[in-house]
Design a protein around this motif. Structure first.
Motif, mmCIF file in Angstrom:
data_model
loop_
_atom_site.group_PDB
_atom_site.id
_atom_site.type_symbol
_atom_site.label_atom_id
_atom_site.label_comp_id
_atom_site.label_asym_id
_atom_site.label_seq_id
_atom_site.Cartn_x
_atom_site.Cartn_y
_atom_site.Cartn_z
ATOM 1 N N SER A 1 0.006 2.188 -5.169
ATOM 2 C CA SER A 1 0.256 0.866 -4.598
ATOM 3 C C SER A 1 0.035 0.869 -3.089
ATOM 4 C CB SER A 1 1.688 0.417 -4.920
ATOM 5 O OG SER A 1 1.974 -0.835 -4.347
ATOM 6 N N LEU A 2 0.486 1.931 -2.421
ATOM 7 C CA LEU A 2 0.280 2.035 -0.970
ATOM 8 C C LEU A 2 -1.207 2.112 -0.631
ATOM 9 C CD1 LEU A 2 3.126 4.543 0.017
ATOM 10 C CD2 LEU A 2 3.086 2.070 0.403
ATOM 11 N N CYS A 3 -1.966 2.794 -1.485
ATOM 12 C CA CYS A 3 -3.420 2.847 -1.279
ATOM 13 C C CYS A 3 -4.038 1.467 -1.443
ATOM 14 C CB CYS A 3 -4.061 3.826 -2.262
ATOM 15 S SG CYS A 3 -3.744 5.580 -1.931
ATOM 16 N N GLU A 4 -3.618 0.755 -2.468
ATOM 17 C CA GLU A 4 -4.153 -0.581 -2.714
ATOM 18 C C GLU A 4 -3.816 -1.533 -1.572
ATOM 19 O OE1 GLU A 4 -2.538 -1.768 -6.446
ATOM 20 O OE2 GLU A 4 -3.713 -0.319 -7.608
ATOM 21 N N ARG A 5 -2.675 -1.334 -0.963
ATOM 22 C CA ARG A 5 -2.272 -2.185 0.164
ATOM 23 C C ARG A 5 -2.956 -1.783 1.466
ATOM 24 N NH1 ARG A 5 2.860 -4.932 -0.548
ATOM 25 N NH2 ARG A 5 3.766 -4.551 -2.604
ATOM 26 N N GLY A 6 -3.654 -0.665 1.454
ATOM 27 C CA GLY A 6 -4.354 -0.209 2.646
ATOM 28 C C GLY A 6 -3.477 0.485 3.658
ATOM 29 N N LEU A 7 -2.285 0.946 3.233
ATOM 30 C CA LEU A 7 -1.361 1.597 4.156
ATOM 31 C C LEU A 7 -1.623 3.097 4.264
ATOM 32 C CD1 LEU A 7 1.924 -0.297 3.232
ATOM 33 C CD2 LEU A 7 0.310 -0.775 5.078
ATOM 34 N N VAL A 8 -2.089 3.712 3.176
ATOM 35 C CA VAL A 8 -2.515 5.112 3.204
ATOM 36 C C VAL A 8 -3.866 5.191 2.511
ATOM 37 C CG1 VAL A 8 -0.131 5.973 3.150
ATOM 38 C CG2 VAL A 8 -1.402 5.740 1.004
ATOM 39 N N VAL A 9 -4.540 6.315 2.693
ATOM 40 C CA VAL A 9 -5.843 6.522 2.058
ATOM 41 C C VAL A 9 -5.812 7.843 1.306
ATOM 42 C CG1 VAL A 9 -6.802 7.620 4.128
ATOM 43 C CG2 VAL A 9 -8.333 6.595 2.432
ATOM 44 N N GLU A 10 -6.432 7.878 0.149
ATOM 45 C CA GLU A 10 -6.453 9.113 -0.637
ATOM 46 C C GLU A 10 -7.584 10.018 -0.173
ATOM 47 O OE1 GLU A 10 -5.793 9.594 -5.174
ATOM 48 O OE2 GLU A 10 -7.989 9.591 -4.907
ATOM 49 N N GLU A 11 -7.233 11.285 0.070
ATOM 50 C CA GLU A 11 -8.226 12.310 0.392
ATOM 51 C C GLU A 11 -8.118 13.422 -0.639
ATOM 52 O OE1 GLU A 11 -7.620 13.682 4.350
ATOM 53 O OE2 GLU A 11 -8.397 11.841 5.275
ATOM 54 N N ARG A 12 -9.249 13.862 -1.156
ATOM 55 C CA ARG A 12 -9.270 14.915 -2.171
ATOM 56 C C ARG A 12 -9.868 16.189 -1.600
ATOM 57 N NH1 ARG A 12 -10.679 12.025 -7.974
ATOM 58 N NH2 ARG A 12 -9.400 10.148 -7.663
ATOM 59 N N GLU B 1 -2.076 8.410 6.745
ATOM 60 C CA GLU B 1 -1.876 7.008 7.125
ATOM 61 C C GLU B 1 -3.204 6.314 7.414
ATOM 62 O OE1 GLU B 1 1.518 5.600 9.839
ATOM 63 O OE2 GLU B 1 -0.204 5.832 11.190
ATOM 64 N N ALA B 2 -3.317 5.081 6.939
ATOM 65 C CA ALA B 2 -4.484 4.258 7.246
ATOM 66 C C ALA B 2 -4.089 3.088 8.143
ATOM 67 C CB ALA B 2 -5.123 3.727 5.959
ATOM 68 N N LEU C 1 6.532 6.051 2.264
ATOM 69 C CA LEU C 1 5.921 6.006 3.595
ATOM 70 C C LEU C 1 6.607 6.969 4.554
ATOM 71 C CD1 LEU C 1 5.268 2.187 4.186
ATOM 72 C CD2 LEU C 1 3.544 3.994 4.019
ATOM 73 N N LEU C 2 7.932 7.030 4.479
ATOM 74 C CA LEU C 2 8.674 7.938 5.348
ATOM 75 C C LEU C 2 8.380 9.394 4.992
ATOM 76 C CD1 LEU C 2 12.135 6.121 5.403
ATOM 77 C CD2 LEU C 2 10.475 6.215 7.271
ATOM 78 N N SER C 3 8.162 9.655 3.718
ATOM 79 C CA SER C 3 7.942 11.027 3.263
ATOM 80 C C SER C 3 6.555 11.553 3.615
ATOM 81 C CB SER C 3 8.148 11.105 1.740
ATOM 82 O OG SER C 3 7.825 12.379 1.248
ATOM 83 N N GLU D 1 5.024 1.083 8.581
ATOM 84 C CA GLU D 1 5.927 2.214 8.806
ATOM 85 C C GLU D 1 6.573 2.141 10.184
ATOM 86 O OE1 GLU D 1 6.077 7.102 8.856
ATOM 87 O OE2 GLU D 1 4.257 6.075 8.182
ATOM 88 N N ARG D 2 5.839 1.705 11.186
ATOM 89 C CA ARG D 2 6.426 1.596 12.522
ATOM 90 C C ARG D 2 7.554 0.571 12.531
ATOM 91 N NH1 ARG D 2 1.037 2.292 14.223
ATOM 92 N NH2 ARG D 2 0.681 0.054 14.383
ATOM 93 N N GLU D 3 7.337 -0.560 11.871
ATOM 94 C CA GLU D 3 8.392 -1.568 11.794
ATOM 95 C C GLU D 3 9.591 -1.012 11.045
ATOM 96 O OE1 GLU D 3 11.031 -4.427 10.295
ATOM 97 O OE2 GLU D 3 9.670 -3.315 8.975
ATOM 98 N N LEU D 4 9.325 -0.253 9.985
ATOM 99 C CA LEU D 4 10.395 0.341 9.189
ATOM 100 C C LEU D 4 11.215 1.314 10.025
ATOM 101 C CD1 LEU D 4 11.872 1.192 6.577
ATOM 102 C CD2 LEU D 4 9.885 2.641 6.057
ATOM 103 N N ARG D 5 10.545 2.194 10.744
ATOM 104 C CA ARG D 5 11.266 3.173 11.557
ATOM 105 C C ARG D 5 12.025 2.498 12.700
ATOM 106 N NH1 ARG D 5 10.448 8.358 10.293
ATOM 107 N NH2 ARG D 5 8.665 8.898 8.971
ATOM 108 N N ASP D 6 11.453 1.459 13.274
ATOM 109 C CA ASP D 6 12.162 0.706 14.319
ATOM 110 C C ASP D 6 13.448 0.091 13.754
ATOM 111 O OD1 ASP D 6 10.249 1.300 16.188
ATOM 112 O OD2 ASP D 6 9.209 -0.633 16.050
ATOM 113 N N ARG D 7 13.352 -0.436 12.534
ATOM 114 C CA ARG D 7 14.524 -1.057 11.891
ATOM 115 C C ARG D 7 15.617 -0.015 11.624
ATOM 116 N NH1 ARG D 7 14.601 -2.366 6.279
ATOM 117 N NH2 ARG D 7 12.324 -2.214 6.308
ATOM 118 N N LEU D 8 15.213 1.155 11.141
ATOM 119 C CA LEU D 8 16.180 2.217 10.891
ATOM 120 C C LEU D 8 16.835 2.689 12.192
ATOM 121 C CD1 LEU D 8 14.288 4.361 8.219
ATOM 122 C CD2 LEU D 8 16.313 2.937 7.841
ATOM 123 N N GLU D 9 16.029 2.805 13.242
ATOM 124 C CA GLU D 9 16.584 3.246 14.527
ATOM 125 C C GLU D 9 17.589 2.237 15.074
ATOM 126 O OE1 GLU D 9 13.552 4.200 17.310
ATOM 127 O OE2 GLU D 9 12.711 5.838 16.098
#
Length: 219
Positions: free
Chosen positions: A102-113, A127-128, A11-13, A133-141
């Motif tokens: 897995s991220l696609c299945e969870r609805g966090l990102v969407v695949e574009e071709r 990002e979908a 997600l960060l990448s 990711e926002r919670e993750l970045r807040d935690r890291l900060e």
């Protein structure tokens, strides 16, 4: 929503808008390392002296982890000595694909071709749903920029990012010198439990060596 360490690195990448992976080569090692470390945290795997050992093959009930655990078990059984570096080298590409799926299945990102130059197929993953990711970045900060005490999972993630020199994807726009010392202190600290801490050391050393070699090859 709970996600794995490998999914957090992914997600960060991934750039939120373009869906392109930043720091792709190093991130692939960190994704594979994060998935392996997740199995250590869940008491399915032990990492020590540069080797990986399966300690429990019972399902985690998470498809991504159970698939990696099964593949790791098959691979380890064919070897007299299952070395961490060899597994990560073998698994990084397939681990990234499985993690993005897995991220696609969870609805966090969407695949574009797309087709580059009208010929070559290209897949991107913008990002979908940005809540995780926002919670993750807040935690890291909170931990890195504001000095909060990290829990085991956060210290593990920071150690992976530091070992792979992925400071920039974790803190885009923040000077390296502002975050590197704190991330290094966390990576070298005593935050995590003993078995997890040993696994972090092993994978951090592996990723640091690979990252250094990659940088040298490009100069």
């Amino acid at each position: 929503m709970s996600v794995t360490l490998g999914e957090e690195v992914m997600l960060l990448s991934l750039d939120d808008e373009s869906g392109v992976a930043r720091g792709r080569a190093s991130a692939a090692w960190a994704v594979a390392g994060g998935t392996l470390l997740e199995l250590v945290i869940r008491d399915r795997v032990r990492v020590a002296s540069g080797r990986v050992t399966l300690t429990d093959i019972s399902p985690t009930r998470e498809g991504l982890l159970d698939e990696r655990l099964h593949l790791l078990g098959e691979w380890a059984r064919r070897r007299r000595s299952a070395k961490v570096a060899e597994w990560l080298a073998k698994d990084q590409t397939t681990s990234v694909r499985a993690t993005v799926s897995s991220l696609c299945e969870r609805g966090l990102v969407v695949e574009e071709r797309h087709r580059a130059l009208g010929l070559f197929p290209v897949r991107r993953y913008p990002e979908a749903d940005g809540t995780v990711e926002r919670e993750l970045r807040d935690r890291l900060e909170r931990v890195v920029l504001h000095g909060a005490r990290p829990d085991d999972r956060t210290s593990s993630l920071i150690a992976l990012l530091h070992g792979a020199r992925l400071h920039g994807i974790a803190f885009p726009g923040v000077p390296h010198k502002q975050v590197e010392p704190r991330m290094a202190a966390i990576a070298e600290g005593q935050w995590a439990a003993g078995g997890v801490r040993r696994a972090i050391r092993e994978m951090q050393a592996t990723m640091a060596a690979v990252t250094a070699a990659t940088i040298a090859a490009c100069t």
